[in-house]
Design a protein around this motif. Structure first.
Motif, PDB file in Angstrom:
ATOM      1  N   SER A  81      29.776 -26.077 -68.344  1.00 24.40           N
ATOM      2  CA  SER A  81      29.510 -26.924 -68.796  1.00 24.40           C
ATOM      3  C   SER A  81      28.606 -27.437 -69.798  1.00 24.40           C
ATOM      4  O   SER A  81      28.080 -28.146 -70.197  1.00 24.40           O
ATOM      5  N   MET A  94      37.901 -29.751 -65.748  1.00 26.82           N
ATOM      6  CA  MET A  94      37.278 -28.338 -65.494  1.00 26.82           C
ATOM      7  C   MET A  94      36.316 -27.822 -64.358  1.00 26.82           C
ATOM      8  O   MET A  94      35.983 -26.469 -63.529  1.00 26.82           O
ATOM      9  N   ARG A 104      29.276 -27.799 -73.559  1.00 28.20           N
ATOM     10  CA  ARG A 104      30.830 -28.222 -73.269  1.00 28.20           C
ATOM     11  C   ARG A 104      30.846 -29.871 -74.091  1.00 28.20           C
ATOM     12  O   ARG A 104      29.889 -30.790 -74.716  1.00 28.20           O
TER      13      ARG A 104
END
Length: 490
Positions: free
Chosen positions: A192, A464, A195
């Protein structure tokens, strides 16, 4: 699988699906409708409600609720906020660790709602896309449930495992799950870290900033708990709560090394390898029934001395800690009952009560058929039970309920206890469909609008990090459990 069995399974799944759509108490209550249809409509023998697990949850939730009423949780949130604001550039990694360990301490993920706006505020002020820390922090708040010694999932796993011959205490469970889940969360945080677009390069975000009202909404507010004054009574309540946890851990450690600090009692149990049935005054009784009645029959039952069970130890200590906080820390019981922690905990009790009873009724009546269908698969690949755990969790929205509903079936398939401990992180799958309160609240707390539930439902900000966390945690936990099993630790 017969047509009747398929229809009854559809009733079970429909009850879970409808209950999850209504949420809250409905998940357990609507399971009752499914149970009534199976019992009164098809004549299935009702299973057994998981009362032992429910009692422990009530005790733990009562203690945590009183801690919240005392103001102790406010102090814990303040400590967490100071850590996050001290290192704002590391918010994507520190935020999930903070929400994770708060859940580990308190046993419920619902304590993090106060922290979520703070995480978003820190990210915005540092210029970090809030979706990055917020998405994985929401996942972490639920992952911590399988790592808390007083959480329903851990308590249920220990109790059900003991009744199936795999004796593992709460401390041994979290020795596997905590390092595994931290690895999973750090993998999710790493994924992340970059991201999405940076805020200064995000065209949608920059377009919103052109509106003065939106700009003021995003940057004009500041969420913090640091201005709240914490009394000494509130701090003392935290010390009592942590002391109670420490006592439980000490008892567990001593038990792990073959010692015992607990009182012992004479208990009647079935003689190993003894007679399964015996006639008592013309009535045929099973050995288990005789043991439960406390009747000693030569060659069938025997009297042994056993220490106080850990499930009772947890209940006694948690209830006592709650009482001490009420007496000495000015925690008001009415405020505890009105608090989010106690209320969400009682909702979980009802959910586990209804769901587990429904599942136990169905699986109990079709145990042989289930064993016949699944034995070949789990015999060759026993880890595949993790897939079943995950998808049941998608429906149920409760890790404790998944453990109570599915673990007895897993043991009946002759899956070894260490394997089931290794796949325990897989009982968290309800991030898959973003309807859980912590995920919805996180979306609303993110003033930047970057944490979203997508147009197609499943393309949301939690998918995710959730998948990466659960898959990584399960693989690591399986490896750790294998190592410990090979070393003879359990």
């Amino acid at each position: 699988m017969t047509i009747t069995m398929i229809l009854q399974l559809l009733i079970v799944l429909l009850a879970l699906w409808v209950g999850s759509r209504y949420g809250s108490l409905a998940l357990g209550a609507i399971s009752g409708i499914g149970l009534a249809i199976l019992v009164f409509g098809w004549g299935l023998k009702p299973g057994t409600p998981p009362t032992d697990v429910i009692y422990i949850i009530i005790a733990a939730v009562t203690c945590a609720g009183v801690l919240q009423a005392s103001g102790g949780m406010d102090w814990m949130i303040q400590v967490a906020e100071r850590l996050l604001r001290k290192h704002p550039d590391r918010i994507t990694f520190l935020a999930p660790l903070t929400t994770f360990f708060l859940t580990v301490l308190v046993g419920t993920g619902h304590v993090v709602y106060t922290l979520m706006p703070i995480i978003c505020d820190i990210a915005l002020k540092k210029g970090i896309r809030p979706e990055r820390p917020c998405g994985v922090a929401s996942i972490a708040s639920q992952v911590g449930i399988t790592c808390s010694p007083i959480a329903a999932a851990v308590v249920a796993f220990s109790a059900i495992s003991a009744s199936n011959g795999f004796h593992v205490n709460n401390l041994q469970i979290i020795m596997i799950t905590i390092p595994a889940c931290v690895c999973g969360l750090m993998a999710a945080a790493a994924a992340s870290y970059r991201r999405g677009y940076d805020l200064d390069k995000d065209p949608q975000f920059q377009e919103r900033l052109k509106d003065p009202q939106q700009y003021d909404y995003i940057y004009g507010n500041s969420a913090t708990t640091l201005d709240k004054e914490i009394s000494q009574d509130s701090k003392n309540a935290v010390f009592i709560f942590l002391g109670a946890l420490a006592i439980i851990v000490v008892f567990s450690i001593v038990q792990m090394f073959g010692g015992n600090l607990l009182p012992t009692y004479d208990t009647v149990q079935v003689v190993k390898g003894g007679i399964a049935e015996v006639s008592v005054q013309g009535v045929t009784e099973t050995a288990q029934q005789l043991a439960k009645a406390g009747l000693v029959v030569p060659g069938v039952t025997e009297t042994v001395s056993k220490p106080l069970a850990m499930n009772l130890v947890i209940q006694i200590i948690m209830i006592s800690a709650a009482a001490l906080m009420i007496i000495f820390c000015k925690a008001k019981p009415k405020k505890a009952v009105a608090g989010a922690v106690w209320q969400s905990g009682m909702v979980a009790v009802v959910a586990i009560y209804g769901i587990a009873w429904l599942a136990d009724t169905f699986f109990g009546n079709y145990l042989k058929e289930m064993q016949h269908m699944l034995t070949d698969l789990v015999a060759a690949y026993p880890w595949t039970i993790a897939i079943a755990f995950f998808f049941v969790s998608v429906l149920i929205n409760s890790q404790g309920a998944v453990v109570v509903a599915m673990l007895p079936l897993a043991y009946s398939l002759n899956i070894e206890g260490w394997i089931l401990l290794g796949v325990l992180p897989s009982v968290y799958g309800y991030f898959f469909i973003p309807n859980y309160p912590s995920d919805i609240a996180t979306v609303n707390f993110d003033r930047s609008g970057t944490t979203v539930i997508g147009k197609y439902l499943l393309n949301h900000s939690f998918m995710m990090p959730g998948l990466i966390s659960v898959i990584t945690s399960t693989i690591v936990a399986y490896g750790l459990a294998y190592i410990c099993h090979s070393a003879g630790m359990f």
